[in-house]
Design a protein around this motif. Structure first.
Motif, PDB file in Angstrom:
ATOM      1  N   LYS A 105      42.388  63.441  54.634  1.00  0.00           N
ATOM      2  CA  LYS A 105      42.589  62.639  53.427  1.00  0.00           C
ATOM      3  C   LYS A 105      42.200  61.199  53.743  1.00  0.00           C
ATOM      4  CE  LYS A 105      46.281  61.181  50.268  1.00  0.00           C
ATOM      5  NZ  LYS A 105      45.560  61.305  49.057  1.00  0.00           N
ATOM      6  N   VAL A 106      41.487  60.575  52.830  1.00  0.00           N
ATOM      7  CA  VAL A 106      41.112  59.164  52.990  1.00  0.00           C
ATOM      8  C   VAL A 106      42.357  58.313  52.772  1.00  0.00           C
ATOM      9  CG1 VAL A 106      39.702  57.276  52.083  1.00  0.00           C
ATOM     10  CG2 VAL A 106      38.735  59.584  52.257  1.00  0.00           C
ATOM     11  N   ILE A 107      42.627  57.419  53.728  1.00  0.00           N
ATOM     12  CA  ILE A 107      43.795  56.532  53.621  1.00  0.00           C
ATOM     13  C   ILE A 107      43.399  55.062  53.620  1.00  0.00           C
ATOM     14  CG2 ILE A 107      45.440  58.190  54.568  1.00  0.00           C
ATOM     15  CD1 ILE A 107      45.168  56.663  57.276  1.00  0.00           C
ATOM     16  N   GLY A 108      42.101  54.775  53.741  1.00  0.00           N
ATOM     17  CA  GLY A 108      41.664  53.382  53.737  1.00  0.00           C
ATOM     18  C   GLY A 108      40.189  53.279  54.054  1.00  0.00           C
ATOM     19  N   GLY A 109      39.759  52.033  54.219  1.00  0.00           N
ATOM     20  CA  GLY A 109      38.360  51.776  54.518  1.00  0.00           C
ATOM     21  C   GLY A 109      37.515  51.736  53.271  1.00  0.00           C
ATOM     22  N   LYS A 110      36.225  51.562  53.471  1.00  0.00           N
ATOM     23  CA  LYS A 110      35.275  51.466  52.369  1.00  0.00           C
ATOM     24  C   LYS A 110      33.989  52.165  52.793  1.00  0.00           C
ATOM     25  CE  LYS A 110      32.812  48.078  49.602  1.00  0.00           C
ATOM     26  NZ  LYS A 110      32.440  46.683  49.444  1.00  0.00           N
ATOM     27  N   LEU A 111      33.422  52.977  51.897  1.00  0.00           N
ATOM     28  CA  LEU A 111      32.172  53.675  52.201  1.00  0.00           C
ATOM     29  C   LEU A 111      31.073  52.676  52.547  1.00  0.00           C
ATOM     30  CD1 LEU A 111      31.740  56.571  49.585  1.00  0.00           C
ATOM     31  CD2 LEU A 111      32.097  56.777  52.042  1.00  0.00           C
ATOM     32  N   ILE A 112      30.382  52.945  53.640  1.00  0.00           N
ATOM     33  CA  ILE A 112      29.253  52.110  54.035  1.00  0.00           C
ATOM     34  C   ILE A 112      28.010  52.541  53.247  1.00  0.00           C
ATOM     35  CG2 ILE A 112      30.153  51.688  56.349  1.00  0.00           C
ATOM     36  CD1 ILE A 112      28.150  53.855  57.337  1.00  0.00           C
ATOM     37  N   ASP A 113      27.003  51.698  53.256  1.00  0.00           N
ATOM     38  CA  ASP A 113      25.729  52.061  52.629  1.00  0.00           C
ATOM     39  C   ASP A 113      24.929  52.977  53.545  1.00  0.00           C
ATOM     40  OD1 ASP A 113      26.089  50.653  50.246  1.00  0.00           O
ATOM     41  OD2 ASP A 113      25.394  48.802  51.163  1.00  0.00           O
ATOM     42  N   ARG A 114      24.795  52.585  54.800  1.00  0.00           N
ATOM     43  CA  ARG A 114      24.058  53.370  55.792  1.00  0.00           C
ATOM     44  C   ARG A 114      24.218  52.738  57.152  1.00  0.00           C
ATOM     45  NH1 ARG A 114      18.062  53.486  53.944  1.00  0.00           N
ATOM     46  NH2 ARG A 114      17.964  54.925  55.644  1.00  0.00           N
ATOM     47  N   ASN A 115      23.899  53.504  58.194  1.00  0.00           N
ATOM     48  CA  ASN A 115      23.861  52.972  59.554  1.00  0.00           C
ATOM     49  C   ASN A 115      22.916  53.845  60.377  1.00  0.00           C
ATOM     50  OD1 ASN A 115      25.326  55.262  60.400  1.00  0.00           O
ATOM     51  ND2 ASN A 115      27.264  54.175  60.489  1.00  0.00           N
ATOM     52  N   ASP A 116      22.993  53.759  61.699  1.00  0.00           N
ATOM     53  CA  ASP A 116      22.077  54.523  62.555  1.00  0.00           C
ATOM     54  C   ASP A 116      22.193  56.032  62.370  1.00  0.00           C
ATOM     55  OD1 ASP A 116      21.176  52.156  63.618  1.00  0.00           O
ATOM     56  OD2 ASP A 116      22.331  52.310  65.469  1.00  0.00           O
ATOM     57  N   GLU A 117      23.381  56.516  62.014  1.00  0.00           N
ATOM     58  CA  GLU A 117      23.601  57.952  61.864  1.00  0.00           C
ATOM     59  C   GLU A 117      23.555  58.420  60.418  1.00  0.00           C
ATOM     60  OE1 GLU A 117      26.685  59.665  64.674  1.00  0.00           O
ATOM     61  OE2 GLU A 117      27.304  57.558  64.611  1.00  0.00           O
ATOM     62  N   THR A 118      23.739  57.510  59.494  1.00  0.00           N
ATOM     63  CA  THR A 118      23.936  57.863  58.089  1.00  0.00           C
ATOM     64  C   THR A 118      22.886  57.222  57.202  1.00  0.00           C
ATOM     65  OG1 THR A 118      26.323  58.004  58.476  1.00  0.00           O
ATOM     66  CG2 THR A 118      25.608  57.764  56.190  1.00  0.00           C
ATOM     67  N   LEU A 119      22.130  58.065  56.484  1.00  0.00           N
ATOM     68  CA  LEU A 119      21.177  57.555  55.494  1.00  0.00           C
ATOM     69  C   LEU A 119      21.840  57.364  54.144  1.00  0.00           C
ATOM     70  CD1 LEU A 119      18.040  59.765  56.301  1.00  0.00           C
ATOM     71  CD2 LEU A 119      18.504  57.399  57.031  1.00  0.00           C
ATOM     72  N   ASP A 120      22.833  58.223  53.845  1.00  0.00           N
ATOM     73  CA  ASP A 120      23.511  58.159  52.551  1.00  0.00           C
ATOM     74  C   ASP A 120      24.829  58.928  52.656  1.00  0.00           C
ATOM     75  OD1 ASP A 120      23.958  57.589  49.872  1.00  0.00           O
ATOM     76  OD2 ASP A 120      22.507  59.040  49.105  1.00  0.00           O
ATOM     77  N   LEU A 121      25.760  58.568  51.806  1.00  0.00           N
ATOM     78  CA  LEU A 121      27.033  59.268  51.657  1.00  0.00           C
ATOM     79  C   LEU A 121      27.233  59.522  50.183  1.00  0.00           C
ATOM     80  CD1 LEU A 121      29.069  56.966  54.018  1.00  0.00           C
ATOM     81  CD2 LEU A 121      28.618  59.381  54.453  1.00  0.00           C
ATOM     82  N   LYS A 122      27.705  60.717  49.852  1.00  0.00           N
ATOM     83  CA  LYS A 122      27.870  61.038  48.442  1.00  0.00           C
ATOM     84  C   LYS A 122      28.939  62.106  48.275  1.00  0.00           C
ATOM     85  CE  LYS A 122      25.293  62.623  44.417  1.00  0.00           C
ATOM     86  NZ  LYS A 122      24.021  63.072  43.884  1.00  0.00           N
ATOM     87  N   TYR A 123      29.727  61.955  47.215  1.00  0.00           N
ATOM     88  CA  TYR A 123      30.672  62.997  46.819  1.00  0.00           C
ATOM     89  C   TYR A 123      29.952  63.951  45.874  1.00  0.00           C
ATOM     90  CZ  TYR A 123      34.743  60.571  48.745  1.00  0.00           C
ATOM     91  OH  TYR A 123      35.663  59.989  49.583  1.00  0.00           O
ATOM     92  N   PHE A 124      30.014  65.247  46.184  1.00  0.00           N
ATOM     93  CA  PHE A 124      29.352  66.272  45.390  1.00  0.00           C
ATOM     94  C   PHE A 124      30.386  67.181  44.733  1.00  0.00           C
ATOM     95  CE2 PHE A 124      26.086  65.233  48.477  1.00  0.00           C
ATOM     96  CZ  PHE A 124      24.910  65.298  47.743  1.00  0.00           C
ATOM     97  N   GLU A 125      30.109  67.561  43.478  1.00  0.00           N
ATOM     98  CA  GLU A 125      30.852  68.661  42.869  1.00  0.00           C
ATOM     99  C   GLU A 125      30.557  69.895  43.719  1.00  0.00           C
ATOM    100  OE1 GLU A 125      32.870  68.470  40.279  1.00  0.00           O
ATOM    101  OE2 GLU A 125      32.400  66.385  39.729  1.00  0.00           O
ATOM    102  N   LEU A 126      31.547  70.758  43.903  1.00  0.00           N
ATOM    103  CA  LEU A 126      31.353  71.919  44.768  1.00  0.00           C
ATOM    104  C   LEU A 126      30.230  72.834  44.289  1.00  0.00           C
ATOM    105  CD1 LEU A 126      35.051  72.768  45.700  1.00  0.00           C
ATOM    106  CD2 LEU A 126      33.345  71.529  47.052  1.00  0.00           C
ATOM    107  N   ILE A 127      29.968  72.852  43.002  1.00  0.00           N
ATOM    108  CA  ILE A 127      28.874  73.694  42.480  1.00  0.00           C
ATOM    109  C   ILE A 127      27.509  73.027  42.637  1.00  0.00           C
ATOM    110  CG2 ILE A 127      30.333  74.963  40.851  1.00  0.00           C
ATOM    111  CD1 ILE A 127      29.164  73.131  38.647  1.00  0.00           C
ATOM    112  N   ASP A 128      27.490  71.751  43.038  1.00  0.00           N
ATOM    113  CA  ASP A 128      26.229  71.012  43.171  1.00  0.00           C
ATOM    114  C   ASP A 128      25.902  70.607  44.601  1.00  0.00           C
ATOM    115  OD1 ASP A 128      25.684  71.089  40.426  1.00  0.00           O
ATOM    116  OD2 ASP A 128      26.934  69.331  40.053  1.00  0.00           O
ATOM    117  N   VAL A 129      26.543  71.213  45.569  1.00  0.00           N
ATOM    118  CA  VAL A 129      26.288  70.857  46.968  1.00  0.00           C
ATOM    119  C   VAL A 129      24.874  71.282  47.341  1.00  0.00           C
ATOM    120  CG1 VAL A 129      26.946  71.414  49.350  1.00  0.00           C
ATOM    121  CG2 VAL A 129      28.705  70.857  47.658  1.00  0.00           C
TER     122      VAL A 129
END
Length: 153
Positions: A105-129
């Motif tokens: 469970k997320v308890i804090g922090g803020k989603l980053i835009d990107r870094n060396d390991e991550t091009l993007d982060l996104k929440y997907f509906e389970l039917i749209d993964v």
């Protein structure tokens, strides 16, 4: 790659190693799944990474989520262990990858835009993964939507 694995690779080259990873299933309050578009292959997968020497699986999962997403998480439960999978990386390294997957469970922090390991982060509906980057991650997702917790493969 941490220095422990680099040291092993210097000794064994590209031969198969057993590598332990920790990852998390993170669902938001709308039951959407957080996924990471990985910089190593440009495809989507669960967040997580390699366990470092001296670190617990839980510590690794929490650290990796923070590094890859900027989020602080609390581990709620073990979802499953996915152990009979093999990878050959773009540099020729081979490994049997063992992933310990938690629900968190997320308890804090803020989603980053990107870094060396991550091009993007996104929440997907389970039917749209989207298709996930390997069979191990696809099996984790299939077990999630089938409500198969505490899975050991």
């Amino acid at each position: 790659m941490d220095s422990y694995i680099k040291n092993l690779r210097n000794k064994v080259g590209h031969d198969e190693l057993i590598l332990n990873y920790a990852g998390c299933i993170i669902l938001d309050d709308k039951n959407r799944l957080l996924l990471q578009k990985r910089s190593d292959c440009g495809r989507w997968g669960f967040l997580g990474g390699m366990v470092e020497l001296g670190e617990s699986i839980e510590e690794a999962a929490i650290r990796e989520i923070k590094e890859e997403s900027g989020l602080d998480v609390k581990i709620n439960s073990l979802f499953g262990v996915y152990s009979k999978y093999f990878e050959e990386y773009s540099n020729g390294d081979k490994a049997q990858t063992i992933v310990h997957v938690f629900k968190a469970k997320v308890i804090g922090g803020k989603l980053i835009d990107r870094n060396d390991e991550t091009l993007d982060l996104k929440y997907f509906e389970l039917i749209d993964v989207p298709p996930l980057f390997n069979k191990q991650h696809q099996d984790i997702f299939d077990d999630l939507i089938s409500n198969k917790e505490y899975t050991f493969r």
